[in-house]
Design an enzyme around this catalytic site. Structure first.
Site, short mmCIF file in Angstrom:
data_model
loop_
_atom_site.label_atom_id
_atom_site.label_comp_id
_atom_site.label_asym_id
_atom_site.label_seq_id
_atom_site.Cartn_x
_atom_site.Cartn_y
_atom_site.Cartn_z
CE LYS A 81 7.09 0.84 -2.07
NZ LYS A 81 6.44 -0.44 -2.35
CG ASP A 134 7.00 -3.47 -0.52
OD1 ASP A 134 5.98 -3.41 0.20
OD2 ASP A 134 7.48 -2.50 -1.11
#
Length: 516
Positions: A300, A338
Protein backbone atom coordinates in the site's frame (compact mmCIF):
# COMPACT_ATOMS: atom_id res chain seq x y z
CA UNK A 1 -9.13 -22.08 -39.21
CA UNK A 2 -10.88 -20.45 -36.21
CA UNK A 3 -9.62 -21.67 -32.87
CA UNK A 4 -12.37 -22.77 -30.48
CA UNK A 5 -12.93 -21.34 -27.01
CA UNK A 6 -10.58 -22.47 -24.25
CA UNK A 7 -11.41 -25.97 -23.08
CA UNK A 8 -11.67 -26.75 -19.37
CA UNK A 9 -10.04 -30.06 -18.48
CA UNK A 10 -10.30 -31.92 -15.17
CA UNK A 11 -7.49 -34.41 -14.43
CA UNK A 12 -8.17 -37.75 -12.75
CA UNK A 13 -5.32 -39.18 -10.70
CA UNK A 14 -7.39 -42.10 -9.39
CA UNK A 15 -5.62 -45.22 -8.19
CA UNK A 16 -7.99 -47.70 -9.87
CA UNK A 17 -9.74 -47.84 -13.24
CA UNK A 18 -13.08 -48.05 -11.42
CA UNK A 19 -12.41 -44.82 -9.53
CA UNK A 20 -11.16 -43.19 -12.72
CA UNK A 21 -14.42 -44.08 -14.49
CA UNK A 22 -16.28 -42.43 -11.61
CA UNK A 23 -14.13 -39.33 -12.02
CA UNK A 24 -15.03 -39.16 -15.71
CA UNK A 25 -18.72 -39.02 -14.83
CA UNK A 26 -18.06 -36.46 -12.09
CA UNK A 27 -16.06 -34.28 -14.50
CA UNK A 28 -19.02 -34.12 -16.87
CA UNK A 29 -21.35 -33.24 -14.01
CA UNK A 30 -19.21 -30.30 -12.81
CA UNK A 31 -19.09 -28.72 -16.26
CA UNK A 32 -15.72 -29.81 -17.65
CA UNK A 33 -15.20 -29.97 -21.41
CA UNK A 34 -12.48 -32.63 -21.27
CA UNK A 35 -11.31 -35.19 -18.71
CA UNK A 36 -7.64 -36.16 -18.43
CA UNK A 37 -6.80 -39.75 -17.50
CA UNK A 38 -3.45 -39.82 -15.72
CA UNK A 39 -2.59 -43.46 -16.30
CA UNK A 40 0.67 -43.07 -14.37
CA UNK A 41 -1.32 -42.82 -11.12
CA UNK A 42 -3.05 -46.19 -11.53
CA UNK A 43 -1.68 -48.67 -8.98
CA UNK A 44 -2.43 -51.60 -11.28
CA UNK A 45 -2.84 -50.97 -14.99
CA UNK A 46 -3.84 -53.44 -17.69
CA UNK A 47 -3.63 -51.30 -20.82
CA UNK A 48 -6.15 -52.87 -23.18
CA UNK A 49 -8.84 -53.99 -20.74
CA UNK A 50 -8.68 -50.87 -18.57
CA UNK A 51 -8.66 -48.50 -21.53
CA UNK A 52 -11.52 -50.33 -23.21
CA UNK A 53 -13.54 -49.94 -20.03
CA UNK A 54 -12.65 -46.27 -19.60
CA UNK A 55 -13.11 -45.16 -23.20
CA UNK A 56 -16.09 -47.28 -24.32
CA UNK A 57 -18.84 -45.10 -22.87
CA UNK A 58 -16.91 -41.99 -21.96
CA UNK A 59 -19.16 -39.04 -21.04
CA UNK A 60 -16.61 -36.46 -22.21
CA UNK A 61 -13.82 -36.06 -24.75
CA UNK A 62 -10.78 -37.65 -23.15
CA UNK A 63 -7.12 -36.66 -22.87
CA UNK A 64 -4.85 -39.59 -22.01
CA UNK A 65 -1.53 -38.92 -20.31
CA UNK A 66 1.00 -41.49 -19.06
CA UNK A 67 3.62 -39.23 -17.53
CA UNK A 68 7.07 -40.68 -16.62
CA UNK A 69 8.96 -39.67 -13.49
CA UNK A 70 11.61 -37.92 -15.57
CA UNK A 71 8.92 -35.41 -16.67
CA UNK A 72 7.28 -34.98 -13.27
CA UNK A 73 4.89 -37.96 -13.42
CA UNK A 74 4.57 -41.26 -11.55
CA UNK A 75 5.41 -43.89 -14.20
CA UNK A 76 8.77 -45.56 -13.62
CA UNK A 77 8.83 -48.30 -16.26
CA UNK A 78 10.23 -48.54 -19.78
CA UNK A 79 9.12 -46.16 -22.51
CA UNK A 80 8.20 -48.83 -25.06
CA UNK A 81 5.43 -50.23 -22.85
CA UNK A 82 4.22 -46.74 -22.06
CA UNK A 83 4.05 -45.65 -25.69
CA UNK A 84 2.25 -48.85 -26.70
CA UNK A 85 -0.39 -48.15 -24.03
CA UNK A 86 -0.88 -44.63 -25.45
CA UNK A 87 -1.21 -46.12 -28.95
CA UNK A 88 -3.99 -48.39 -27.65
CA UNK A 89 -5.73 -45.35 -26.14
CA UNK A 90 -5.63 -43.60 -29.51
CA UNK A 91 -6.96 -46.67 -31.33
CA UNK A 92 -9.81 -46.95 -28.81
CA UNK A 93 -10.96 -43.43 -29.58
CA UNK A 94 -9.23 -41.07 -27.12
CA UNK A 95 -9.59 -37.56 -28.52
CA UNK A 96 -6.22 -36.36 -27.19
CA UNK A 97 -2.91 -37.95 -26.23
CA UNK A 98 -0.24 -35.96 -24.37
CA UNK A 99 3.29 -37.10 -25.19
CA UNK A 100 6.51 -35.55 -23.89
CA UNK A 101 8.81 -33.69 -26.29
CA UNK A 102 11.75 -35.96 -25.43
CA UNK A 103 10.04 -39.06 -26.89
CA UNK A 104 7.63 -37.36 -29.31
CA UNK A 105 9.54 -38.31 -32.44
CA UNK A 106 9.44 -41.97 -31.47
CA UNK A 107 5.71 -41.84 -30.72
CA UNK A 108 4.91 -39.97 -33.95
CA UNK A 109 6.60 -42.80 -35.89
CA UNK A 110 4.63 -45.37 -33.87
CA UNK A 111 1.28 -43.84 -34.79
CA UNK A 112 2.22 -42.92 -38.35
CA UNK A 113 -0.61 -43.75 -40.72
CA UNK A 114 -2.88 -44.79 -37.85
CA UNK A 115 -4.17 -41.41 -36.61
CA UNK A 116 -7.98 -41.16 -36.56
CA UNK A 117 -9.35 -38.09 -38.32
CA UNK A 118 -10.52 -36.26 -35.18
CA UNK A 119 -7.61 -37.30 -32.96
CA UNK A 120 -5.21 -34.57 -31.77
CA UNK A 121 -1.67 -35.16 -30.57
CA UNK A 122 -0.46 -32.86 -27.79
CA UNK A 123 3.31 -32.63 -27.53
CA UNK A 124 4.34 -31.20 -24.18
CA UNK A 125 7.42 -29.63 -22.64
CA UNK A 126 7.75 -28.92 -18.92
CA UNK A 127 10.23 -26.57 -17.26
CA UNK A 128 10.23 -26.96 -13.47
CA UNK A 129 12.89 -24.29 -12.91
CA UNK A 130 11.79 -21.05 -14.57
CA UNK A 131 10.11 -19.40 -17.56
CA UNK A 132 12.44 -18.73 -20.53
CA UNK A 133 12.43 -15.62 -22.71
CA UNK A 134 9.68 -15.12 -25.30
CA UNK A 135 12.27 -15.83 -28.01
CA UNK A 136 13.28 -19.14 -26.43
CA UNK A 137 9.64 -20.09 -25.90
CA UNK A 138 8.94 -19.29 -29.55
CA UNK A 139 11.79 -21.54 -30.64
CA UNK A 140 10.39 -24.31 -28.44
CA UNK A 141 6.99 -23.95 -30.12
CA UNK A 142 8.64 -24.27 -33.53
CA UNK A 143 10.49 -27.44 -32.44
CA UNK A 144 7.30 -28.99 -31.10
CA UNK A 145 5.38 -28.08 -34.26
CA UNK A 146 8.10 -29.57 -36.46
CA UNK A 147 7.58 -32.94 -34.78
CA UNK A 148 3.95 -33.04 -35.86
CA UNK A 149 2.02 -31.70 -32.87
CA UNK A 150 -1.63 -30.85 -33.40
CA UNK A 151 -1.55 -28.93 -30.10
CA UNK A 152 1.53 -27.44 -28.44
CA UNK A 153 1.73 -27.64 -24.65
CA UNK A 154 4.33 -25.71 -22.67
CA UNK A 155 4.32 -25.58 -18.87
CA UNK A 156 6.93 -23.43 -17.15
CA UNK A 157 7.53 -22.28 -13.57
CA UNK A 158 6.93 -18.81 -12.16
CA UNK A 159 9.79 -17.36 -10.12
CA UNK A 160 8.01 -13.99 -10.27
CA UNK A 161 4.51 -13.09 -11.48
CA UNK A 162 6.06 -11.07 -14.32
CA UNK A 163 7.14 -14.42 -15.83
CA UNK A 164 3.51 -15.11 -16.75
CA UNK A 165 3.42 -12.15 -19.13
CA UNK A 166 5.88 -13.95 -21.40
CA UNK A 167 3.53 -16.91 -21.61
CA UNK A 168 0.62 -14.61 -22.44
CA UNK A 169 2.72 -13.02 -25.21
CA UNK A 170 3.53 -16.47 -26.57
CA UNK A 171 -0.13 -17.53 -26.58
CA UNK A 172 -1.12 -14.35 -28.43
CA UNK A 173 1.56 -14.96 -31.06
CA UNK A 174 0.40 -18.56 -31.50
CA UNK A 175 -3.20 -17.38 -31.75
CA UNK A 176 -2.22 -14.98 -34.54
CA UNK A 177 -0.54 -17.86 -36.39
CA UNK A 178 -3.49 -20.19 -35.63
CA UNK A 179 -1.27 -22.56 -33.62
CA UNK A 180 -3.31 -24.23 -30.85
CA UNK A 181 -1.33 -23.91 -27.61
CA UNK A 182 -1.73 -24.82 -23.97
CA UNK A 183 0.53 -22.35 -22.17
CA UNK A 184 0.59 -22.61 -18.37
CA UNK A 185 2.88 -21.32 -15.64
CA UNK A 186 3.12 -23.42 -12.51
CA UNK A 187 3.17 -22.48 -8.81
CA UNK A 188 1.19 -19.80 -7.01
CA UNK A 189 2.87 -16.87 -8.76
CA UNK A 190 1.73 -18.38 -12.06
CA UNK A 191 -1.93 -18.98 -11.20
CA UNK A 192 -3.20 -16.15 -13.43
CA UNK A 193 -1.96 -18.16 -16.43
CA UNK A 194 -4.69 -20.66 -15.57
CA UNK A 195 -7.40 -18.15 -14.66
CA UNK A 196 -7.33 -15.77 -17.61
CA UNK A 197 -5.79 -17.79 -20.46
CA UNK A 198 -9.12 -17.68 -22.41
CA UNK A 199 -8.61 -13.92 -22.80
CA UNK A 200 -5.42 -14.55 -24.76
CA UNK A 201 -6.59 -17.61 -26.69
CA UNK A 202 -5.20 -20.58 -24.78
CA UNK A 203 -6.44 -23.93 -26.14
CA UNK A 204 -7.04 -25.58 -22.76
CA UNK A 205 -6.62 -25.07 -19.04
CA UNK A 206 -6.83 -27.48 -16.12
CA UNK A 207 -8.97 -27.41 -12.98
CA UNK A 208 -8.81 -29.98 -10.19
CA UNK A 209 -11.85 -31.64 -8.62
CA UNK A 210 -10.97 -30.26 -5.18
CA UNK A 211 -8.09 -28.64 -3.34
CA UNK A 212 -5.48 -31.32 -2.72
CA UNK A 213 -6.21 -33.16 -5.98
CA UNK A 214 -4.13 -30.95 -8.26
CA UNK A 215 -2.07 -32.54 -11.03
CA UNK A 216 0.30 -29.54 -11.03
CA UNK A 217 1.33 -26.80 -8.60
CA UNK A 218 -0.94 -23.75 -8.66
CA UNK A 219 -3.89 -25.52 -10.27
CA UNK A 220 -7.25 -24.05 -9.19
CA UNK A 221 -10.40 -26.12 -8.72
CA UNK A 222 -12.85 -26.53 -11.58
CA UNK A 223 -15.57 -25.11 -9.32
CA UNK A 224 -13.59 -21.91 -8.72
CA UNK A 225 -12.77 -21.57 -12.42
CA UNK A 226 -16.42 -21.83 -13.42
CA UNK A 227 -18.22 -20.20 -10.50
CA UNK A 228 -15.79 -17.53 -9.26
CA UNK A 229 -13.71 -16.65 -12.32
CA UNK A 230 -16.45 -17.46 -14.90
CA UNK A 231 -13.79 -18.89 -17.19
CA UNK A 232 -16.30 -19.91 -19.85
CA UNK A 233 -17.46 -16.30 -20.23
CA UNK A 234 -14.04 -14.67 -20.68
CA UNK A 235 -13.06 -13.21 -24.04
CA UNK A 236 -10.42 -11.03 -25.62
CA UNK A 237 -12.34 -7.89 -24.61
CA UNK A 238 -12.67 -8.87 -20.93
CA UNK A 239 -11.01 -6.36 -18.61
CA UNK A 240 -8.72 -7.71 -15.88
CA UNK A 241 -8.78 -6.44 -12.30
CA UNK A 242 -7.27 -8.05 -9.24
CA UNK A 243 -5.78 -7.87 -5.80
CA UNK A 244 -2.05 -7.20 -5.47
CA UNK A 245 -0.53 -8.55 -2.28
CA UNK A 246 1.75 -11.04 -0.59
CA UNK A 247 0.12 -13.22 0.61
CA UNK A 248 -3.15 -13.15 -1.36
CA UNK A 249 -4.37 -16.74 -1.13
CA UNK A 250 -6.68 -15.94 1.81
CA UNK A 251 -8.39 -13.01 0.10
CA UNK A 252 -12.17 -13.01 -0.32
CA UNK A 253 -11.95 -10.20 -2.90
CA UNK A 254 -12.19 -12.43 -6.03
CA UNK A 255 -15.44 -13.99 -4.77
CA UNK A 256 -16.85 -10.57 -4.02
CA UNK A 257 -15.87 -8.53 -7.07
CA UNK A 258 -16.51 -11.22 -9.67
CA UNK A 259 -20.06 -11.77 -8.40
CA UNK A 260 -20.61 -8.02 -8.23
CA UNK A 261 -19.30 -7.56 -11.79
CA UNK A 262 -21.65 -10.28 -12.99
CA UNK A 263 -24.66 -8.73 -11.25
CA UNK A 264 -24.32 -5.48 -13.20
CA UNK A 265 -23.26 -7.07 -16.51
CA UNK A 266 -19.72 -5.67 -16.37
CA UNK A 267 -17.36 -7.63 -18.66
CA UNK A 268 -14.42 -8.08 -16.32
CA UNK A 269 -12.66 -10.66 -14.18
CA UNK A 270 -10.96 -10.13 -10.80
CA UNK A 271 -7.98 -12.35 -9.92
CA UNK A 272 -5.30 -12.71 -7.20
CA UNK A 273 -1.87 -11.29 -8.06
CA UNK A 274 0.90 -12.63 -5.80
CA UNK A 275 3.39 -9.79 -6.22
CA UNK A 276 6.91 -9.43 -4.81
CA UNK A 277 7.95 -6.20 -6.55
CA UNK A 278 5.10 -3.74 -7.18
CA UNK A 279 6.91 -1.50 -9.66
CA UNK A 280 8.05 -4.48 -11.74
CA UNK A 281 4.50 -5.84 -11.77
CA UNK A 282 2.92 -2.54 -12.85
CA UNK A 283 5.60 -2.00 -15.51
CA UNK A 284 5.05 -5.52 -16.87
CA UNK A 285 1.24 -5.53 -16.91
CA UNK A 286 0.90 -2.08 -18.47
CA UNK A 287 -1.66 -2.74 -21.20
CA UNK A 288 -5.16 -1.20 -20.99
CA UNK A 289 -6.53 -4.75 -20.48
CA UNK A 290 -5.18 -4.66 -16.91
CA UNK A 291 -7.57 -1.93 -15.87
CA UNK A 292 -7.36 -1.68 -12.08
CA UNK A 293 -6.08 -3.20 -8.88
CA UNK A 294 -6.83 -3.52 -5.21
CA UNK A 295 -3.64 -3.14 -3.21
CA UNK A 296 -3.06 -4.89 0.12
CA UNK A 297 -0.22 -5.85 2.49
CA UNK A 298 2.67 -5.14 1.96
CA UNK A 299 2.30 -2.85 -1.09
CA UNK A 300 0.00 0.00 0.00
CA UNK A 301 2.79 2.45 0.77
CA UNK A 302 4.90 1.55 -2.27
CA UNK A 303 1.82 2.14 -4.43
CA UNK A 304 1.92 5.86 -3.59
CA UNK A 305 5.28 6.12 -5.37
CA UNK A 306 4.36 3.77 -8.21
CA UNK A 307 1.24 5.66 -9.29
CA UNK A 308 1.42 8.52 -11.79
CA UNK A 309 -1.11 10.53 -9.78
CA UNK A 310 -2.44 10.06 -6.25
CA UNK A 311 -5.72 11.32 -4.80
CA UNK A 312 -5.02 14.01 -2.15
CA UNK A 313 -6.53 11.95 0.70
CA UNK A 314 -4.45 8.89 -0.25
CA UNK A 315 -1.36 11.09 -0.48
CA UNK A 316 -2.03 12.56 2.98
CA UNK A 317 -2.48 9.05 4.40
CA UNK A 318 0.63 7.84 2.59
CA UNK A 319 -1.05 4.67 1.40
CA UNK A 320 -2.97 3.55 -1.69
CA UNK A 321 -5.35 0.58 -1.68
CA UNK A 322 -6.91 1.12 -5.12
CA UNK A 323 -5.20 1.74 -8.46
CA UNK A 324 -7.12 2.67 -11.61
CA UNK A 325 -5.67 2.83 -15.13
CA UNK A 326 -7.15 5.98 -16.64
CA UNK A 327 -8.61 5.11 -20.03
CA UNK A 328 -7.73 8.44 -21.66
CA UNK A 329 -3.96 8.19 -21.22
CA UNK A 330 -3.18 4.89 -19.46
CA UNK A 331 -1.82 6.63 -16.36
CA UNK A 332 -2.15 4.93 -12.97
CA UNK A 333 -4.23 6.85 -10.42
CA UNK A 334 -4.09 5.89 -6.74
CA UNK A 335 -6.92 6.13 -4.19
CA UNK A 336 -7.59 5.03 -0.61
CA UNK A 337 -11.00 3.54 0.20
CA UNK A 338 -9.78 2.02 3.50
CA UNK A 339 -10.15 5.44 5.10
CA UNK A 340 -13.91 5.84 4.69
CA UNK A 341 -14.60 2.10 5.03
CA UNK A 342 -12.88 1.68 8.38
CA UNK A 343 -13.89 4.93 10.05
CA UNK A 344 -17.57 4.65 9.10
CA UNK A 345 -17.58 1.02 10.34
CA UNK A 346 -16.14 2.07 13.72
CA UNK A 347 -18.56 4.99 14.00
CA UNK A 348 -21.48 2.65 13.35
CA UNK A 349 -20.06 0.27 15.95
CA UNK A 350 -20.49 2.85 18.66
CA UNK A 351 -23.83 2.20 20.36
CA UNK A 352 -26.68 4.49 19.31
CA UNK A 353 -24.80 6.23 16.52
CA UNK A 354 -25.48 6.21 12.78
CA UNK A 355 -23.26 8.16 10.39
CA UNK A 356 -26.05 9.58 8.23
CA UNK A 357 -27.99 11.05 11.18
CA UNK A 358 -25.26 12.98 12.97
CA UNK A 359 -23.23 16.07 12.12
CA UNK A 360 -20.53 15.45 14.76
CA UNK A 361 -18.59 12.19 14.79
CA UNK A 362 -18.76 10.10 18.00
CA UNK A 363 -14.98 9.81 17.63
CA UNK A 364 -14.54 13.51 18.41
CA UNK A 365 -12.54 13.98 21.60
CA UNK A 366 -12.11 10.20 22.14
CA UNK A 367 -8.75 8.52 22.71
CA UNK A 368 -8.20 6.38 19.60
CA UNK A 369 -5.37 3.82 19.73
CA UNK A 370 -4.09 2.43 16.42
CA UNK A 371 -1.93 -0.72 16.48
CA UNK A 372 0.32 -0.76 13.43
CA UNK A 373 1.98 1.95 11.36
CA UNK A 374 1.61 0.49 7.85
CA UNK A 375 -0.84 1.43 5.11
CA UNK A 376 -4.02 0.49 6.99
CA UNK A 377 -2.66 2.05 10.18
CA UNK A 378 -2.06 5.32 8.38
CA UNK A 379 -5.60 5.27 6.95
CA UNK A 380 -7.17 4.70 10.37
CA UNK A 381 -4.94 7.29 12.07
CA UNK A 382 -5.65 9.90 9.42
CA UNK A 383 -9.39 9.17 9.47
CA UNK A 384 -9.65 9.29 13.26
CA UNK A 385 -7.71 12.55 13.40
CA UNK A 386 -10.00 14.08 10.76
CA UNK A 387 -12.99 13.13 12.94
CA UNK A 388 -11.50 14.96 15.96
CA UNK A 389 -10.11 11.98 17.90
CA UNK A 390 -6.92 12.08 19.97
CA UNK A 391 -4.75 9.49 18.20
CA UNK A 392 -2.13 7.18 19.72
CA UNK A 393 0.04 4.97 17.49
CA UNK A 394 1.42 1.72 18.93
CA UNK A 395 3.86 -0.38 16.95
CA UNK A 396 6.49 -3.06 17.58
CA UNK A 397 9.07 -0.71 16.08
CA UNK A 398 8.85 2.56 17.98
CA UNK A 399 10.52 4.55 15.18
CA UNK A 400 7.67 3.80 12.77
CA UNK A 401 5.10 4.63 15.42
CA UNK A 402 6.83 7.93 16.10
CA UNK A 403 7.02 8.76 12.39
CA UNK A 404 3.29 8.28 11.90
CA UNK A 405 2.42 10.05 15.14
CA UNK A 406 4.44 13.08 14.05
CA UNK A 407 2.73 13.01 10.66
CA UNK A 408 -0.80 13.21 12.06
CA UNK A 409 -0.11 15.03 15.32
CA UNK A 410 -0.50 12.12 17.71
CA UNK A 411 1.35 10.19 20.41
CA UNK A 412 3.59 7.14 19.93
CA UNK A 413 4.05 3.98 22.03
CA UNK A 414 5.63 0.58 21.64
CA UNK A 415 3.35 -2.46 21.83
CA UNK A 416 4.96 -3.35 25.16
CA UNK A 417 4.12 0.10 26.56
CA UNK A 418 0.54 -0.23 25.33
CA UNK A 419 -0.03 -3.11 27.74
CA UNK A 420 0.04 -0.67 30.66
CA UNK A 421 -1.50 2.31 28.90
CA UNK A 422 -4.98 3.09 30.24
CA UNK A 423 -5.48 6.83 30.92
CA UNK A 424 -9.23 6.26 30.73
CA UNK A 425 -11.71 3.39 30.39
CA UNK A 426 -13.53 4.59 27.29
CA UNK A 427 -10.80 4.27 24.65
CA UNK A 428 -11.19 2.97 21.09
CA UNK A 429 -8.74 0.37 19.79
CA UNK A 430 -8.05 -0.42 16.12
CA UNK A 431 -5.70 -3.26 15.19
CA UNK A 432 -4.38 -2.75 11.65
CA UNK A 433 -1.65 -5.41 11.71
CA UNK A 434 -1.93 -9.02 10.52
CA UNK A 435 -1.57 -10.35 14.09
CA UNK A 436 -4.23 -13.03 14.57
CA UNK A 437 -4.74 -13.71 10.86
CA UNK A 438 -5.21 -17.30 9.70
CA UNK A 439 -3.31 -19.55 10.29
CA UNK A 440 -1.97 -17.77 13.41
CA UNK A 441 -5.43 -17.57 14.98
CA UNK A 442 -4.19 -17.83 18.57
CA UNK A 443 -2.10 -14.65 18.30
CA UNK A 444 -3.37 -11.33 19.60
CA UNK A 445 -1.73 -7.89 19.75
CA UNK A 446 -2.89 -7.07 23.30
CA UNK A 447 -3.57 -9.04 26.46
CA UNK A 448 -7.11 -9.54 27.72
CA UNK A 449 -6.27 -7.60 30.86
CA UNK A 450 -5.24 -4.55 28.82
CA UNK A 451 -8.45 -4.75 26.77
CA UNK A 452 -10.55 -3.80 29.79
CA UNK A 453 -9.74 -0.13 29.13
CA UNK A 454 -11.50 -0.09 25.74
CA UNK A 455 -15.19 0.41 24.98
CA UNK A 456 -14.88 -0.20 21.21
CA UNK A 457 -12.43 -2.57 19.51
CA UNK A 458 -11.93 -2.91 15.76
CA UNK A 459 -9.77 -5.58 14.08
CA UNK A 460 -8.82 -5.18 10.42
CA UNK A 461 -8.15 -8.94 10.26
CA UNK A 462 -11.20 -10.77 8.88
CA UNK A 463 -9.87 -14.32 8.53
CA UNK A 464 -11.11 -15.65 10.92
CA UNK A 465 -14.28 -13.57 11.17
CA UNK A 466 -14.02 -13.46 14.97
CA UNK A 467 -10.36 -13.10 15.90
CA UNK A 468 -8.99 -13.76 19.36
CA UNK A 469 -8.74 -9.99 19.83
CA UNK A 470 -12.44 -9.49 19.09
CA UNK A 471 -13.53 -12.48 21.15
CA UNK A 472 -11.61 -11.38 24.23
CA UNK A 473 -12.69 -7.74 23.78
CA UNK A 474 -16.32 -8.84 23.71
CA UNK A 475 -15.77 -10.87 26.87
CA UNK A 476 -14.46 -7.69 28.49
CA UNK A 477 -17.65 -5.82 27.55
CA UNK A 478 -16.44 -3.83 24.53
CA UNK A 479 -18.44 -3.24 21.37
CA UNK A 480 -16.55 -5.11 18.65
CA UNK A 481 -16.29 -4.24 14.96
CA UNK A 482 -15.19 -6.95 12.55
CA UNK A 483 -12.68 -6.32 9.80
CA UNK A 484 -15.35 -7.67 7.47
CA UNK A 485 -17.30 -4.44 7.83
CA UNK A 486 -14.30 -2.38 6.73
CA UNK A 487 -13.66 -4.92 3.98
CA UNK A 488 -17.21 -4.60 2.62
CA UNK A 489 -17.21 -0.81 2.69
CA UNK A 490 -13.76 -0.34 1.14
CA UNK A 491 -14.68 -2.92 -1.52
CA UNK A 492 -17.82 -0.98 -2.40
CA UNK A 493 -15.66 2.09 -2.92
CA UNK A 494 -13.29 0.11 -5.11
CA UNK A 495 -16.13 -1.34 -7.17
CA UNK A 496 -17.39 2.15 -7.96
CA UNK A 497 -13.90 3.27 -8.99
CA UNK A 498 -13.45 0.15 -11.14
CA UNK A 499 -16.78 0.33 -12.93
CA UNK A 500 -18.17 3.85 -12.60
CA UNK A 501 -21.37 2.20 -11.34
CA UNK A 502 -23.08 2.17 -7.95
CA UNK A 503 -22.01 -0.80 -5.84
CA UNK A 504 -24.67 -3.49 -5.24
CA UNK A 505 -24.41 -3.19 -1.45
CA UNK A 506 -26.92 -5.84 -0.37
CA UNK A 507 -25.42 -8.39 -2.77
CA UNK A 508 -21.86 -7.62 -1.66
CA UNK A 509 -22.80 -8.01 2.00
CA UNK A 510 -24.53 -11.30 1.26
CA UNK A 511 -21.49 -12.64 -0.63
CA UNK A 512 -19.04 -11.68 2.12
CA UNK A 513 -21.14 -13.27 4.86
CA UNK A 514 -21.63 -16.42 2.78
CA UNK A 515 -17.90 -16.82 2.21
CA UNK A 516 -16.73 -16.33 5.79
Amino acid sequence: MVLSKTLLCVPSMAKTAEEMAGDMTAAAEVGADVVELRLDYLSSFKPRSDLERLLANRPLPTLVTYRPKWEGGEYNGDDDSRLKALLIAMELGAEFIDIELKVAEKFVKLISGKKPEKFKLIISAHNYENTPSVEDLGNLVANIQALGADVVKIATTAVDISDVSRMFQLIVRCQEKQVPIIGLVMKERGVISRLICPKFGGFLTFGSFTNGRESASGQPTVSDLINIYRIKELGSDTKVFGIIGNPVGHSKSPNLHNEAFKSVGFNAVYVPFLVDDLKSFLDTYSSPDFAGFSCTIPHKEAAVVCCDEVDPIAKAIGAVNTIIRRTSDGKLIGYNTDYVGAISAIEDGIAGYRVKNASVSPLAGRLFVVIGAGGAGKALAYGAKEKGAKVVIANRTFGRAQELANLIGGHALTLAELENYHPDDNMILANTTSIGMHPNVNDTPLSKEALKSYSVVFDAVYTPKVTRLLRESGECGANVVSGLEMFIRQAMGQFELFTGLAAPESLMREIVMKNT
